[in-house]
Write an enzyme that holds these catalytic residues in place. Structure first.
Site, PDB file in Angstrom:
ATOM      1  N   SER A 108     -36.347  31.184  -3.522  1.00  0.00           N
ATOM      2  CA  SER A 108     -36.596  30.853  -2.229  1.00  0.00           C
ATOM      3  C   SER A 108     -37.438  32.002  -1.599  1.00  0.00           C
ATOM      4  CB  SER A 108     -35.085  31.118  -1.098  1.00  0.00           C
ATOM      5  OG  SER A 108     -35.391  30.662  -0.013  1.00  0.00           O
ATOM      6  N   TYR A 120     -43.256  25.666   5.559  1.00  0.00           N
ATOM      7  CA  TYR A 120     -42.740  26.449   4.530  1.00  0.00           C
ATOM      8  C   TYR A 120     -41.462  27.027   4.776  1.00  0.00           C
ATOM      9  CZ  TYR A 120     -42.831  30.308   0.899  1.00  0.00           C
ATOM     10  OH  TYR A 120     -42.506  31.162  -0.051  1.00  0.00           O
ATOM     11  N   LYS A 142     -37.932  26.883   2.368  1.00  0.00           N
ATOM     12  CA  LYS A 142     -37.160  27.944   1.946  1.00  0.00           C
ATOM     13  C   LYS A 142     -35.935  27.929   2.230  1.00  0.00           C
ATOM     14  CE  LYS A 142     -39.726  27.991  -0.973  1.00  0.00           C
ATOM     15  NZ  LYS A 142     -39.440  28.156  -2.565  1.00  0.00           N
TER      16      LYS A 142
END
Length: 315
Positions: free
Chosen positions: A173, A202, A206
């Site tokens: 992550s 993004y 994650k």
């Protein structure tokens, strides 16, 4: 404001970590272990494979580009004297993900460690996957979910015959997961998604990695799956290729070399202590840390898991 300040404190802690107590030399002998590393032809993935080969694992480099993978495999052969094995995998195509697992199953009946390491960061917002999902969420989350789902039977069977009754799934992550929420109506291409910045997309992906890892731990921990997620650190790798050049120069001042980034996931995937980390979130270098509170909320995990299942049910 309280949440933002909390996230910033965590970010600062993870950006300037203490010296690692775990090093590559601490990895035990991995003879007989079969491992897959996604996105393994460059950066953290390549460094991870290098360390695994040095400790006698049989490693599949799951990458999209055969040409780039073969170059990386040649480099690793020169460094370690051992060969990684190329596995064609395009995480941005669900059909390609299915073909990759079929190819792997034709060669192996066991899988001891799966590093869901590959991903994309900050591409132009207009870019989507083959199946019409946001490129970042589609690659980083949906592709890895489907890959893991198809490999689960092999992982579960391997756990039954492992000395400790466990196998490991390590999900890469980022500290940026702390700065996003999951907006389900932006996972596919559409008007709302088009209005989001690529950095937010993004960060959302994650957060999806952490939530998926936690839910996998809840669902399969009692069957031998040890599922973790982690922040590999602030690293100088090809992942920054879409970052504007001026910002990249500024970031470079605080970035660590790629080998540092491999440490935390190697700790989760190979160390004896890693067997007891099911559901944990790790931070640089090789430490258990704290993720966003909602990432461990069962309601969040179930909602994401059910949505992901719906996307792949007819494939």
């Amino acid at each position: 404001m309280g949440n933002a300040m909390w996230a910033m404190r965590l970010l600062i802690d993870q950006s300037f970590p203490p010296k690692s107590k775990f090093n590559v030399e601490d990895i035990p002998d991995l003879t007989g272990k079969i491992v897959i590393v996604t996105g393994g032809n460059t950066g953290v993935g390549k460094e991870t494979i290098k360390a695994l080969l040095q400790h006698n694992a049989k490693v599949y480099m799951a990458s999209r580009s055969k040409e780039k993978a073969e170059e990386a495999i040649a480099d690793l052969k020169e460094d370690t004297g051992k060969d990684a094995i190329f596995l064609q995998l395009d995480l941005a195509s669900l059909d390609a993900v299915k073909k990759a697992t079929e190819e792997f199953a034709s060669k192996e009946t066991k899988l001891h460690i799966l590093f869901n390491n590959g991903g994309v960061m900050f591409p132009p917002v207009k870019e989507v996957t083959t199946d019409g999902y946001d490129l970042q969420f589609g690659t980083n989350v949906i592709g890895h979910f489907y890959f893991t789902k198809l490999l689960l039977p092999t992982l579960l069977e391997t756990a039954k015959t492992s000395p400790d009754g466990k196998v490991r799934v390590v999900n890469t992550s980022s500290s940026m997961h702390m700065f996003a929420n999951l907006h389900f109506d932006t996972f596919r291409d559409g008007k709302k998604r088009a209005q989001m910045r690529t950095t937010k997309l993004y960060a959302q992906s994650k957060l999806g990695n952490v939530a998926f890892a936690r839910e996998l731990a809840r669902r399969y921990g009692d069957q031998g799956i040890v599922s973790t997620s982690l922040n590999p650190g602030n690293l100088k790798t090809d992942l920054q290729r879409h970052v504007p050049s001026l910002l990249r120069k500024i970031l470079d001042l605080s970035l660590y070399p790629a080998p540092y980034g491999a440490l935390t996931q190697l700790y989760a995937g190979t160390s004896p202590g890693g067997a007891d980390l099911n559901g944990k979130y790790l931070i640089p270098w090789a430490r258990v840390g704290t993720a966003r509170k909602d990432s461990s909320d069962p309601e969040t995990g179930v909602s994401l898991w059910e949505w992901l299942e719906e996307q792949v049910k007819d494939l």
